[in-house]
Design a protein around this motif. Structure first.
Motif, PDB file in Angstrom:
ATOM      1  N   SER A 100       0.827  -1.209   0.000  1.00 23.91           N
ATOM      2  CA  SER A 100       0.000   0.000   0.000  1.00 23.91           C
ATOM      3  C   SER A 100       0.862   1.261   0.000  1.00 23.91           C
ATOM      4  N   LEU A 101       1.877   1.273   0.842  1.00 26.35           N
ATOM      5  CA  LEU A 101       2.778   2.430   0.892  1.00 26.35           C
ATOM      6  C   LEU A 101       3.524   2.581  -0.431  1.00 26.35           C
ATOM      7  N   TYR A 102       4.003   1.476  -0.979  1.00 27.35           N
ATOM      8  CA  TYR A 102       4.689   1.497  -2.263  1.00 27.35           C
ATOM      9  C   TYR A 102       3.781   2.066  -3.350  1.00 27.35           C
ATOM     10  N   GLU A 103       2.551   1.605  -3.421  1.00 28.47           N
ATOM     11  CA  GLU A 103       1.610   2.092  -4.440  1.00 28.47           C
ATOM     12  C   GLU A 103       1.351   3.587  -4.290  1.00 28.47           C
TER      13      GLU A 103
ATOM     14  N   ARG B 131       2.585   9.107  -6.473  1.00 31.33           N
ATOM     15  CA  ARG B 131       3.147  10.458  -6.315  1.00 31.33           C
ATOM     16  C   ARG B 131       4.303  10.683  -7.268  1.00 31.33           C
ATOM     17  N   ILE B 132       5.145   9.690  -7.403  1.00 31.98           N
ATOM     18  CA  ILE B 132       6.308   9.813  -8.289  1.00 31.98           C
ATOM     19  C   ILE B 132       5.864   9.875  -9.742  1.00 31.98           C
TER      20      ILE B 132
ATOM     21  N   LEU C  12      12.222   3.298 -12.219  1.00 27.54           N
ATOM     22  CA  LEU C  12      13.314   2.891 -11.339  1.00 27.54           C
ATOM     23  C   LEU C  12      12.781   2.387 -10.001  1.00 27.54           C
ATOM     24  N   LEU C  13      11.742   3.048  -9.490  1.00 29.71           N
ATOM     25  CA  LEU C  13      11.133   2.576  -8.245  1.00 29.71           C
ATOM     26  C   LEU C  13      10.484   1.211  -8.451  1.00 29.71           C
TER      27      LEU C  13
ATOM     28  N   SER D 252       9.075   5.513   3.326  1.00 28.94           N
ATOM     29  CA  SER D 252       8.529   6.690   4.009  1.00 28.94           C
ATOM     30  C   SER D 252       9.481   7.867   3.997  1.00 28.94           C
ATOM     31  N   LYS D 253      10.751   7.591   4.211  1.00 27.49           N
ATOM     32  CA  LYS D 253      11.731   8.673   4.337  1.00 27.49           C
ATOM     33  C   LYS D 253      12.326   9.133   3.024  1.00 27.49           C
ATOM     34  N   ASN D 254      12.484   8.233   2.064  1.00 26.55           N
ATOM     35  CA  ASN D 254      13.267   8.543   0.879  1.00 26.55           C
ATOM     36  C   ASN D 254      12.451   8.869  -0.364  1.00 26.55           C
ATOM     37  N   TYR D 255      11.180   8.678  -0.325  1.00 24.98           N
ATOM     38  CA  TYR D 255      10.336   8.918  -1.513  1.00 24.98           C
ATOM     39  C   TYR D 255       9.217   9.882  -1.140  1.00 24.98           C
TER      40      TYR D 255
END
Length: 132
Positions: free
Chosen positions: A53-56, A61-62, A77-78, A126-129
């Motif tokens: 869920s967090l990845y999606e 957003r990206i 890349l993600l 959470s921190k890097n994206y």
């Protein structure tokens, strides 16, 4: 239940949230290894969904950010990173758990590894994206 304390050590605070408190408490009531393995499998499934869920949400957003640029697309890349991470974690945790084979505790050790990896991935995403 000494082995449970090893699993209990995966209780982590990630981005200001307790990640595994309630499921860990539920697993304390496990009366034997098969019950503990089942409980941990449920927690692994729940945390896997949380990672997905967090990845999606980060990917969306990206993708929106990429739409404003003409070069250097980050979303592909993600996607590649997430796929490679999943493959690595699966293989690495299976390899770590295999050190305890044969035995009924193998799934517990694999679950412990997966829960730690999922907590780390949640922190990274959470921190890097685009941290919120």
């Amino acid at each position: 239940m000494k082995l449970l304390s090893v699993v209990g050590s995966t209780l982590l605070a990630v981005v200001g949230q307790t990640v595994f408190a309630a499921p860990q408490a539920a697993c304390v009531d496990s009366k034997n290894t098969p019950e503990l393995n089942a409980c941990l499998a449920d927690e692994v499934a729940a945390q896997s969904k949380r990672v997905d869920s967090l990845y999606e949400s980060k990917l969306k957003r990206i993708q929106g950010f990429d739409a404003t640029r003409t070069v250097d697309r980050s979303a592909p890349l993600l996607v590649e990173s997430q796929n490679r991470w999943r493959s690595f974690v699966s293989a690495d945790c299976a390899a770590q758990a295999s050190l305890y084979s044969p035995g009924t505790g193998v799934p517990m050790f694999e679950s412990r590894c997966l829960l730690k990896a999922y907590a780390d991935r949640i922190e990274t995403l959470s921190k890097n994206y685009f941290s919120d």
